[in-house]
Design a protein around this motif. Structure first.
Motif, PDB file in Angstrom:
ATOM      1  N   UNK A  61       0.834  -1.202   0.000  1.00  0.00           N
ATOM      2  CA  UNK A  61       0.000   0.000   0.000  1.00  0.00           C
ATOM      3  C   UNK A  61       0.867   1.249   0.000  1.00  0.00           C
ATOM      4  N   UNK A  62       1.952   1.181   0.818  1.00  0.00           N
ATOM      5  CA  UNK A  62       2.863   2.331   0.848  1.00  0.00           C
ATOM      6  C   UNK A  62       3.544   2.519  -0.513  1.00  0.00           C
ATOM      7  N   UNK A  63       3.985   1.375  -1.118  1.00  0.00           N
ATOM      8  CA  UNK A  63       4.607   1.466  -2.431  1.00  0.00           C
ATOM      9  C   UNK A  63       3.637   1.992  -3.468  1.00  0.00           C
ATOM     10  N   UNK A  64       2.396   1.493  -3.394  1.00  0.00           N
ATOM     11  CA  UNK A  64       1.386   1.959  -4.334  1.00  0.00           C
ATOM     12  C   UNK A  64       1.140   3.452  -4.183  1.00  0.00           C
ATOM     13  N   UNK A  65       1.118   3.881  -2.918  1.00  0.00           N
ATOM     14  CA  UNK A  65       0.933   5.313  -2.670  1.00  0.00           C
ATOM     15  C   UNK A  65       2.117   6.104  -3.230  1.00  0.00           C
ATOM     16  N   UNK A  67       4.142   5.096  -5.687  1.00  0.00           N
ATOM     17  CA  UNK A  67       4.061   5.044  -7.144  1.00  0.00           C
ATOM     18  C   UNK A  67       3.001   5.998  -7.663  1.00  0.00           C
ATOM     19  N   UNK A  68       1.931   6.104  -6.960  1.00  0.00           N
ATOM     20  CA  UNK A  68       0.870   7.016  -7.359  1.00  0.00           C
ATOM     21  C   UNK A  68       1.375   8.454  -7.332  1.00  0.00           C
ATOM     22  N   UNK A  69       2.116   8.760  -6.272  1.00  0.00           N
ATOM     23  CA  UNK A  69       2.673  10.115  -6.171  1.00  0.00           C
ATOM     24  C   UNK A  69       3.699  10.356  -7.282  1.00  0.00           C
ATOM     25  N   UNK A  70       4.562   9.311  -7.524  1.00  0.00           N
ATOM     26  CA  UNK A  70       5.537   9.451  -8.599  1.00  0.00           C
ATOM     27  C   UNK A  70       4.838   9.620  -9.940  1.00  0.00           C
ATOM     28  N   UNK A  71       3.744   8.860 -10.138  1.00  0.00           N
ATOM     29  CA  UNK A  71       2.988   8.977 -11.372  1.00  0.00           C
ATOM     30  C   UNK A  71       2.396  10.377 -11.519  1.00  0.00           C
ATOM     31  N   UNK A  72       1.879  10.891 -10.422  1.00  0.00           N
ATOM     32  CA  UNK A  72       1.333  12.247 -10.449  1.00  0.00           C
ATOM     33  C   UNK A  72       2.429  13.253 -10.767  1.00  0.00           C
ATOM     34  N   UNK A  73       3.611  13.029 -10.170  1.00  0.00           N
ATOM     35  CA  UNK A  73       4.739  13.930 -10.457  1.00  0.00           C
ATOM     36  C   UNK A  73       5.115  13.861 -11.930  1.00  0.00           C
ATOM     37  N   UNK A  74       5.151  12.612 -12.474  1.00  0.00           N
ATOM     38  CA  UNK A  74       5.466  12.455 -13.891  1.00  0.00           C
ATOM     39  C   UNK A  74       4.433  13.151 -14.762  1.00  0.00           C
ATOM     40  N   UNK A  75       3.155  13.028 -14.382  1.00  0.00           N
ATOM     41  CA  UNK A  75       2.101  13.706 -15.137  1.00  0.00           C
ATOM     42  C   UNK A  75       2.303  15.211 -15.103  1.00  0.00           C
ATOM     43  N   UNK A  76       2.669  15.724 -13.915  1.00  0.00           N
ATOM     44  CA  UNK A  76       2.908  17.166 -13.787  1.00  0.00           C
ATOM     45  C   UNK A  76       4.071  17.598 -14.678  1.00  0.00           C
TER      46      UNK A  76
END
Length: 283
Positions: A61-65, A67-76
């Motif tokens: 769950x922590x990794x997913x969170x 990765x989600x943040x990293x994905x959001x950063x990549x999107x930004x």
């Protein structure tokens, strides 16, 4: 009860209140206890496994969170890059437009320059056709400070064999300055600046084209008035302004100057070192 006498309980005694399991019942209880102990062990192992899995789930769950943040950063970042790309594209379009404008302007200036060159050439041809003279001295390439000199004293009228002398001098004075009369097709005539209507004359009779006698040949002197024997064609003979002076009346016969002798202006049938000159503009 004493004296070794056995006592056998009878019905209705206190002993009847107790139940004594038989041997087979005690074995069953022991098995149940062992089974219960095993079940507890298995339960503990499963609880440990559940705990372990729970930790792994929490880690995932922590990794997913993350990765989600990293994905959001990549999107930004992608969005920012898209903005930069849009700005750069606009800037590139503006630069392209500016460069195209400059190119169009340069093309227009080039066309104007070509028109000016054409006009200048036309003007030059017009000037040449009117025989506007230019004052020049003729200097040898092979011999330093050796100039063509004209002595037209006494040349007052046309003579079949010419007159006067054309020789060599080591400095420029009035006898070494000529009025360069221009004709079409790089044809010129050399008129003496001190002798009105007197021109350099070339007679190459006896000297064939391609011939190369050691001392040159023909005769160079003066003539009153200008005809074909007094006309010469100027040829470029190097990259530093060197020229060759070819007779119009006798093609492939060139001016020759021997700087070792002051009387040695002759003609030559081939173009070599002694047949090259500089035309020096004189005031």
């Amino acid at each position: 009860m004493g004296g070794g006498t056995s006592y056998t309980p009878t019905e209705g005694t206190v002993v009847d209140e107790f139940e004594f399991p038989n041997t087979s019942d005690r074995a069953s209880v022991q098995e149940l206890q062992e089974a219960l102990a095993n079940a507890k062990k298995e339960l503990g192992a499963k609880e440990d496994r559940i705990y372990e899995l729970t930790n792994k789930i929490q880690e995932l769950e922590r990794l997913r969170a993350g990765d989600h943040k990293a994905l959001e950063d990549q999107k930004s970042k992608i969005q920012e890059l898209e903005k930069v790309k849009a700005r750069d594209h606009k800037a590139l379009e503006e630069q392209t437009s500016q460069l195209q404008s400059k190119l169009d302007k340069l093309a227009a200036e080039h066309r104007q320059s070509l028109n000016e060159v054409t006009e200048l050439k036309t003007y030059k041809d017009t000037i040449s056709s009117t025989l506007v003279p230019t004052r020049v001295a003729i200097r040898s390439l092979a011999f330093h400070n050796r100039y063509v000199s004209m002595n037209g004293v006494g040349v007052k009228s046309f003579s079949e064999g010419g007159g006067g002398t054309v020789n060599v001098q080591t400095a420029v004075h009035e006898w070494e300055i000529f009025e360069l009369e221009r004709y079409p097709d790089n044809v010129v005539a050399f008129r003496g600046s001190c002798f009105p209507n007197v021109y350099i004359r070339a007679d190459a009779c006896g000297l064939g084209p391609g011939h190369f006698p050691w001392g040159g040949g023909g005769k160079v002197n003066c003539q009153y008035s200008c005809g074909e024997w007094e006309m010469f064609r100027i040829h470029r003979a190097g990259d530093q302004g060197e020229v060759a002076i070819e007779s119009v009346a006798f093609p492939e016969r060139y001016f020759r100057l021997d700087g070792n002798r002051l009387d040695a202006i002759t003609l030559q049938g081939k173009l070599n070192w002694w047949e090259k000159f500089y035309l020096i503009f004189a005031p």
